[in-house]
Design an enzyme around this catalytic site. Structure first.
Site, PDB file in Angstrom:
ATOM      1  CG  HIS A   1      13.968   7.843  -7.793  1.00 30.08           C
ATOM      2  ND1 HIS A   1      13.780   6.600  -8.708  1.00 30.08           N
ATOM      3  CD2 HIS A   1      14.166   8.841  -8.556  1.00 30.08           C
ATOM      4  CE1 HIS A   1      14.086   7.559 -10.020  1.00 30.08           C
ATOM      5  NE2 HIS A   1      13.981   8.622  -9.862  1.00 30.08           N
TER       6      HIS A   1
ATOM      7  CG  HIS B   1      12.175   7.535 -14.179  1.00 28.65           C
ATOM      8  ND1 HIS B   1      10.921   8.407 -14.059  1.00 28.65           N
ATOM      9  CD2 HIS B   1      13.013   7.875 -13.313  1.00 28.65           C
ATOM     10  CE1 HIS B   1      11.205   9.233 -12.748  1.00 28.65           C
ATOM     11  NE2 HIS B   1      12.454   9.170 -12.453  1.00 28.65           N
TER      12      HIS B   1
ATOM     13  CE1 TYR C   1      26.992 -14.394   3.605  1.00 27.11           C
ATOM     14  CE2 TYR C   1      25.918 -12.592   4.649  1.00 27.11           C
ATOM     15  CZ  TYR C   1      26.996 -13.180   3.931  1.00 27.11           C
ATOM     16  OH  TYR C   1      28.179 -12.300   3.585  1.00 27.11           O
TER      17      TYR C   1
ATOM     18  CG  ASP D   1      23.417 -14.115  -2.020  1.00 28.99           C
ATOM     19  OD1 ASP D   1      22.966 -15.453  -1.711  1.00 28.99           O
ATOM     20  OD2 ASP D   1      24.540 -13.908  -2.256  1.00 28.99           O
TER      21      ASP D   1
END
Lengths: 236, 236, 236, 236
Positions: free
Chosen positions: D97, D173, D231, D122
């Site tokens: 967070h 938030h 990739y 991506d």
């Protein structure tokens, strides 16, 4: 005088933090600290570079009269503003003024800085108020003291609690903040700049942006402040 | 020639400060300094990286003729603009040109940079003017000298005092600034970029933004400049 | 193979410069270099952190076939785009792709990046073009090669000279740039990001912003490029 | 307990990375890591500066009960949110967070963060969702757990796969993110902040901006994730 010496050191360090934290360029900002038992204020000297500051250059004045009682240098030209705030907001132990760019941009709009999120609510219990612009007469004589009086009047008119709202914007000028200690006051200035930036980013995405609901605002402020706070570690 | 050697050192350092203060990327900016008693201008060589600058690479020219009198390198391609400004604004001791991003953005809008706050008023006594865009003919021949002439014409047309307004925006190009010394002129460039940024932030919050009242503008400018200045320490 | 070893070193350094100059976060960007006499392209390996790059990790491929001829690692997934550009723009000696934020933001708008000032005109002779978005079929098969073909088609359709316009925006993706050497191509990427930022700042101040007059654009580009260039020092 | 000790070290380092990468100012952000075999969560202590963190200060709790089983310090006040996410998104090995400014600005608008480009695609397979704002009742009691429940409900309601969409915005938030490891989760937070910034820049240039076509979005996400990814380097 030990307390005063200690205060001068902390005020000196707090002023240097303004530069280190990016809140002040050149000499644009000042911190004062209060020793209320002795009726003294310690404040940055006017126009001195932060790099050149040392504790013995901090100016000490009488809180009652504003007269310099210690130090060879002239105090910050904003000293009368600090004195007005210090006399009215008796719980404040330190005061900060900056021209930090985002907070100053809000001050330049003349609009209150709205509470748009919990980052804001964690420190400031509501919108950051803006005081009135001075009249030509108020600007002409005792300009800096009148800025302080306009700040105090705004809190009095709107019945704001300076303990729950430790910040104000002076229109066309910039923010003033306060706190229990010089470190607290500077931390409040760092948070204000960050929430001013977030509010700027939010407004440029969505001008008609929702306000944080009052019950979330209160929840977050009270989570960190007052008797029911539960954020952080319990003091031991 | 001691004065010229000293000037070259200071002009060299002032050019390096452009890079260190973030005002210039790559080789985009130049500072010149004047030794008016000897009729000389010292200026950055063209296209040389700031890291590679040294005092002995600074080019010295005749202020009257623009001819190089000392130095192996070609002077900045903007030299004719510096010369026009130096000849017209006789109190200036140094001139700076940058492409700093916020000031350049204002120049690209073609709008004057309005005075929205005291941060601006502390250094610039009014809106930062924009000169006229050159005509195709003026751009074709003697382009750089014509930029300088457009700057001087704007100050003359609007009766501006270059001592109280040490900055101008060239539309679609960027700012030119001046000051008593190379250090002063660079400091003015730092302040301009900062107030251009604050004005940008303010405009994006509120496009119809209040101007700083004229009496606050004057109060702040005169607090720092001229006979009634009371900011900073008294010179001893 | 001495030339190839030298090329690998320079391509490695140019890739590291993407990180150092703030153009690429994480692994978002790649530089290739060409040794046309030997028909070879050297390019960054796929998904390798810039900090971990070394010359011996640079992959070397055949420009004609795209087959790896040297190196244990898989080449950048964008390699087919580099190959298409390298085959069509035969004066290019190096190609760069980044996701630098301001240039990418312009690419995401799908709009050409307009020439608003001389900072732009000093390097790019006109607006930075945007190629067409691929169709679902073109995206499904040979996606990366089709991006390269869309770039080449845009230059061909609009009769653009890749020597005077060393940049293109891929819509919803980001910029590709080129230059005579890996260092030139990266320098062009630095300039593009800076002018994309300035154009962004300008647009947010004034959406209907004046374009740089064509005669100033040409004046500035030709001051630095081609037979009549007079910026910088004469090569000796 | 060796696994737990290792986890505490990695969670400690991941928290410090929040500060180093500019995602968190002051103490605004927290990382947790999971040891699912032992049913444990390791998380940042509440209100502790990142500089003062050490592995032995990381708090360990029971994933099932939320009770602290190791450590002298109180866990992050956001712990109940982390627990709700961890219980519902069983493939997640770590949760982050932050109040990073651009992601928080999007959260403050209450709008989903649209996928405008391949940089976004991506890592995130679609728009970054916003959960519902809590009611006054939900905010009053078990506030932090209810934030977690609102996040989980949004994924359930919209049938979102937390493995392909490792991020959510809490309105007013800030963002929560997750990943297989603490390092992955923090990397996702870095990418989110970067794409939130790019989307902000894009919106301020062109408010009615084209979305990335769905087939390009899928192409890019699947190029990096899942069975057909090509990739990066093949694991050996």
């Amino acid at each position: 005088m030990k307390d005063i010496d200690e205060l001068k050191k902390r005020v000196c360090e707090a002023n240097k933090t303004l530069l280190a934290s990016g809140l002040a360029a050149l000499t644009w900002g000042n911190v004062s600290g209060l020793e209320r038992k002795e009726g003294k204020m310690a404040i940055k000297p006017s126009g001195v570079d932060y790099e050149d500051l040392a504790a013995d250059k901090i100016v000490v004045l009488s809180l009652a009269s504003g007269e310099v009682c210690c130090g060879d240098l002239a105090p910050s030209s904003d000293t009368p503003t600090h004195l007005e705030i210090a006399r009215a907001f008796t719980a404040a132990g330190a005061i900060v003024h900056t021209h930090s760019p985002y907070a100053t941009a809000w001050a330049q709009t003349g609009m209150a800085l709205p509470c748009l999120g919990t980052t804001h609510a964690d420190t400031f219990c509501g919108d950051i108020p803006v005081c009135e612009q001075l009249t030509a007469e108020e600007a002409e004589k005792d300009y800096e003291a009148n800025v302080g009086k306009a700040i105090v009047a705004r809190f009095s008119d709107e019945n704001l609690d300076p303990g729950r709202m430790p910040a104000v914007l002076v229109p066309g000028h910039g923010p003033f903040l306060w706190g229990e200690t010089p470190e607290d006051a500077v931390k409040n200035a760092i948070v204000l700049e960050e929430v001013a930036r977030m509010a700027h980013l939010t407004f440029s995405l969505r001008h008609e942006c929702p306000r944080l609901p009052e019950y979330i605002l209160k929840k977050h402020f009270n989570r960190k402040h007052g008797p029911d706070a539960y954020y952080g570690q319990k003091a031991t």
